[in-house]
Design a protein around this motif. Structure first.
Motif, short mmCIF file in Angstrom:
data_model
loop_
_atom_site.label_atom_id
_atom_site.label_comp_id
_atom_site.label_asym_id
_atom_site.label_seq_id
_atom_site.Cartn_x
_atom_site.Cartn_y
_atom_site.Cartn_z
N GLY A 18 -1.01 10.38 2.68
CA GLY A 18 -2.05 9.46 2.30
C GLY A 18 -2.08 9.25 0.81
N MET A 19 -3.11 8.63 0.35
CA MET A 19 -3.25 8.35 -1.08
C MET A 19 -3.95 9.53 -1.74
SD MET A 19 -4.02 4.24 -0.82
CE MET A 19 -5.43 4.39 -1.81
N ILE A 20 -3.18 10.27 -2.53
CA ILE A 20 -3.64 11.50 -3.16
C ILE A 20 -3.85 11.26 -4.65
CG2 ILE A 20 -2.93 13.84 -3.75
CD1 ILE A 20 -1.46 13.88 -1.03
N ALA A 21 -4.97 11.76 -5.17
CA ALA A 21 -5.28 11.60 -6.60
C ALA A 21 -4.86 12.83 -7.38
CB ALA A 21 -6.77 11.34 -6.78
N ASN A 22 -4.12 12.58 -8.47
CA ASN A 22 -3.71 13.64 -9.38
C ASN A 22 -4.13 13.27 -10.79
OD1 ASN A 22 -2.20 15.47 -7.64
ND2 ASN A 22 -0.81 13.76 -7.37
N TYR A 23 -4.46 14.29 -11.54
CA TYR A 23 -4.92 14.15 -12.92
C TYR A 23 -4.11 15.11 -13.77
CZ TYR A 23 -8.68 12.18 -10.25
OH TYR A 23 -9.39 11.42 -9.36
N ASP B 39 -17.06 2.20 3.88
CA ASP B 39 -15.63 2.09 4.20
C ASP B 39 -14.78 2.89 3.21
OD1 ASP B 39 -13.52 1.26 5.80
OD2 ASP B 39 -13.15 -0.53 4.59
N LEU B 40 -15.19 4.14 2.99
CA LEU B 40 -14.50 5.00 2.03
C LEU B 40 -13.21 5.56 2.61
CD1 LEU B 40 -17.43 7.12 0.57
CD2 LEU B 40 -16.51 4.95 -0.26
N TYR B 41 -12.27 5.78 1.71
CA TYR B 41 -11.02 6.46 2.03
C TYR B 41 -11.26 7.95 1.85
CZ TYR B 41 -6.17 7.80 1.98
OH TYR B 41 -4.97 8.40 2.29
N PRO B 42 -10.71 8.79 2.70
CA PRO B 42 -9.98 8.51 3.94
C PRO B 42 -10.95 8.25 5.09
CG PRO B 42 -10.05 10.89 3.57
CD PRO B 42 -10.76 10.24 2.41
N ASP B 43 -10.47 7.74 6.17
CA ASP B 43 -11.30 7.37 7.32
C ASP B 43 -11.58 8.61 8.18
OD1 ASP B 43 -12.70 6.00 9.22
OD2 ASP B 43 -10.94 5.09 10.16
N ILE B 44 -12.50 9.44 7.70
CA ILE B 44 -12.84 10.71 8.38
C ILE B 44 -14.32 10.79 8.72
CG2 ILE B 44 -10.96 12.04 7.33
CD1 ILE B 44 -13.02 13.06 5.26
N ILE C 167 -2.95 7.69 -8.27
CA ILE C 167 -3.40 7.75 -6.87
C ILE C 167 -2.32 7.04 -6.07
CG2 ILE C 167 -5.20 7.13 -5.21
CD1 ILE C 167 -7.19 7.09 -7.55
N CYS C 168 -1.55 7.84 -5.38
CA CYS C 168 -0.46 7.28 -4.56
C CYS C 168 -0.16 8.18 -3.38
CB CYS C 168 0.79 7.04 -5.36
SG CYS C 168 1.18 8.09 -6.74
#
Length: 168
Positions: free
Chosen positions: A2-7, A123-128, A167-168
């Motif tokens: 999925g789309m994972i955020a890294n900093y 409608d936030l990501y992820p759809d959980i 975020i990718c």
């Protein structure tokens, strides 16, 4: 996947490189990967970035909020244009304002007010958001991401650095 955020920490010279390559996506992603290996100040909040923006601001990441340090903590200040992946940076002159906003945010109250239904409606990501039996685990995950983000930005401030967000 999925789309994972890294900093990650970004020194001034690396920020200049990022700005020079701002429309060359493959080179940017390669640089980001190289920088992550070179510098050990790194944060991965996995897929909770959109939920964290929502908890901090009341808005999803797709809604623009001008000059909001809580939103900027998660999404960065300056997104790069003409790239398919989300890449943004935050220059060091904004970091203290982000740290101050994170420090003063009442996360305990936000978690008390947290609603899976509100996340679903936004409608936030992820759809959980239909997994109501996992609400406490999701809340714990969001809280852990917040604490790690606050610590990350404090460390960036101590190092007088910039931040690269992917975020990718």
């Amino acid at each position: 996947m999925g789309m994972i955020a890294n900093y990650q920490y970004l020194p001034d010279d690396k920020l200049k490189q990022i700005k020079l390559l701002s429309n060359e996506e493959d080179d940017l992603l390669d640089l980001a990967e190289d920088y992550a290996e070179e510098y050990e100040i790194f944060l991965d909040i996995d897929k909770m970035w959109d939920a964290l923006v929502f908890v901090l601001t009341g808005f999803s990441s797709s809604e623009f909020l001008d000059d909001n340090p809580l939103r900027e903590a998660v999404l960065g200040v300056t997104p790069l244009e003409d790239v398919s992946e989300y890449i943004a940076y935050t220059e060091k002159n904004k970091i203290s304002k982000i740290v101050e906003a994170l420090e003063s945010f009442d996360m305990d109250r936000a978690m008390t007010d947290f609603s899976m239904e509100a996340c679903k409606k936004a409608d936030l990501y992820p759809d959980i958001w239909d997994y109501l039996e996992e609400e406490e685990e999701i809340k714990d995950d969001i809280l852990a991401c917040f604490v790690k983000m606050k610590d990350f930005y404090k460390e960036i401030l101590n190092h007088k650095g910039n931040v690269l967000v992917t975020i990718c």
